[in-house]
Write a protein that holds these residues in place. Structure first.
Motif, PDB file in Angstrom:
ATOM      1  N   ASP A 297       0.845  -1.204   0.000  1.00 13.07           N
ATOM      2  CA  ASP A 297       0.000   0.000   0.000  1.00 13.07           C
ATOM      3  C   ASP A 297       0.883   1.257   0.000  1.00 13.07           C
ATOM      4  N   MET A 298       0.270   2.435   0.053  1.00 13.75           N
ATOM      5  CA  MET A 298       1.031   3.678  -0.053  1.00 13.75           C
ATOM      6  C   MET A 298       2.038   3.838   1.082  1.00 13.75           C
ATOM      7  N   ALA A 299       1.645   3.505   2.307  1.00  9.82           N
ATOM      8  CA  ALA A 299       2.545   3.690   3.453  1.00  9.82           C
ATOM      9  C   ALA A 299       3.805   2.834   3.294  1.00  9.82           C
ATOM     10  N   ALA A 300       3.607   1.567   2.895  1.00 12.22           N
ATOM     11  CA  ALA A 300       4.751   0.661   2.699  1.00 12.22           C
ATOM     12  C   ALA A 300       5.594   1.104   1.500  1.00 12.22           C
ATOM     13  N   THR A 301       4.939   1.620   0.462  1.00 11.02           N
ATOM     14  CA  THR A 301       5.653   2.093  -0.734  1.00 11.02           C
ATOM     15  C   THR A 301       6.536   3.288  -0.390  1.00 11.02           C
ATOM     16  N   ARG A 302       6.025   4.198   0.428  1.00 14.16           N
ATOM     17  CA  ARG A 302       6.823   5.353   0.871  1.00 14.16           C
ATOM     18  C   ARG A 302       8.081   4.904   1.594  1.00 14.16           C
ATOM     19  N   LYS A 303       7.919   3.904   2.458  1.00 13.03           N
ATOM     20  CA  LYS A 303       9.081   3.383   3.207  1.00 13.03           C
ATOM     21  C   LYS A 303      10.120   2.799   2.254  1.00 13.03           C
ATOM     22  N   GLU A 304       9.650   2.035   1.267  1.00  9.56           N
ATOM     23  CA  GLU A 304      10.578   1.444   0.289  1.00  9.56           C
ATOM     24  C   GLU A 304      11.299   2.539  -0.497  1.00  9.56           C
TER      25      GLU A 304
END
Length: 308
Positions: free
Chosen positions: A237-244
């Motif tokens: 999702d967006m939150a995990a994508t930002r972290k990556e």
């Protein structure tokens, strides 16, 4: 005849609902989360892997597959008890959803045996064909034909924009896109996504249309000198994508790429691009918006953010 439909694939659930089969759905996979109106249905699968970081998930997946193990558990008892007439599943990617063999094994022991519909699209045309296939299998062929015609019309509009841009500008050079389907190790987009990038008037030099996503080196990514970076990790999702993205920005090679690129975008890779369903049309429209600065093509409620 009233059907009892089970979806074991997120894109299948989306198609079933779009062609009018939602009232007949009796269960779903743990990944079937769209539309939100199916979230009350019983869940028949669970993942054996847990997301931590991209590199760690890659290790978990590689270990399981090398030992010949499925990445998912299937609730066999509940599936049998629900007595489905149709099960929609896939045989394209053992990493993405429950594998076909596991489903066939259960179905073969049931009486009456449910019809198994298997979706394995690798192109937009095949995604459209899967809408017809599902619609026919669940007794909603007429609705499926209407849905398909509407979606194909929208894809054509995207192609028309790209064609017009080329006609209006004889020196037009399509933007080079680097689409990250996984970030560590690097998997560029595969199957239908490079095709959609070309439909929208761009190019995806690292992996052409129709070819599955495969691991590539940092050097090969740097060598294409991309104009546009899209980070859209499968299942995140967006939150995990930002972290990556933040982890990638710690690497010098990626920082250099991001600094040189004209556009950097993060997309929810759980909902968009990585499911072979109807919303790939929205993704193609989004690409038109991004590559040609056409805000009129931006889909409503499309989960993304522009970094640059």
């Amino acid at each position: 005849m009233h059907q009892r439909i089970i979806s074991l694939l997120p894109s299948a659930a989306e198609i079933i609902c779009l062609v009018g089969g939602q009232p007949e759905m009796v269960a779903r996979s743990h990944e079937d989360d769209f539309p939100s109106t199916i979230q009350h249905l019983p869940i028949l699968t669970e993942a054996k892997t847990r997301f931590t970081t991209s590199a760690d998930v890659d290790r978990q997946v590689s270990e399981a597959l090398s030992q010949g193990n499925s990445l998912y558990n299937l609730d066999v008892d509940q599936l049998k008890a629900l007595q489905p007439s149709v099960i929609v599943t896939q045989d394209l990617c053992n990493v993405c959803s429950i594998d076909l063999v596991s489903v066939q094994r259960v179905a073969s022991k049931m009486d009456p045996q449910p019809e198994i519909v298997t979706l394995n699209p690798t192109s937009i045309a095949e995604v459209m064909e899967s809408i017809t296939l599902v619609g026919t299998a669940i007794g909603h062929a007429k609705e499926a034909a209407k849905v398909r015609a509407d979606l194909e019309g929208r894809v054509q509009k995207c192609k028309d924009v790209a064609a017009q841009v080329k006609m209006d500008n004889p020196d037009y050079k399509p933007k080079k896109v680097m689409f990250f389907e996984w970030t560590d190790p690097i998997y560029p987009a595969g199957h239908w996504t490079p095709e959609m990038i070309e439909m929208a008037g761009g190019v995806h030099p690292i992996n052409p249309p129709g070819i599955p996503s495969k691991r590539v080196s940092v050097e090969s990514v740097v060598a294409i000198d991309p104009d546009v970076l899209i980070i859209c990790p499968c299942g995140l999702d967006m939150a995990a994508t930002r972290k990556e993205y933040d982890i990638m920005m710690e690497k010098e090679w990626f920082r250099d790429l991001a600094n040189k690129a004209t556009t950097v975008a993060l997309v929810d890779g759980n909902q968009m691009f990585n499911r072979s369903g109807p919303r790939l049309v929205e993704c193609t429209e989004w690409l038109v918006m991004l590559l040609h600065n056409r805000p009129d093509f931006e889909p409503v409620d499309f989960p993304w953010e522009r970094v640059k």
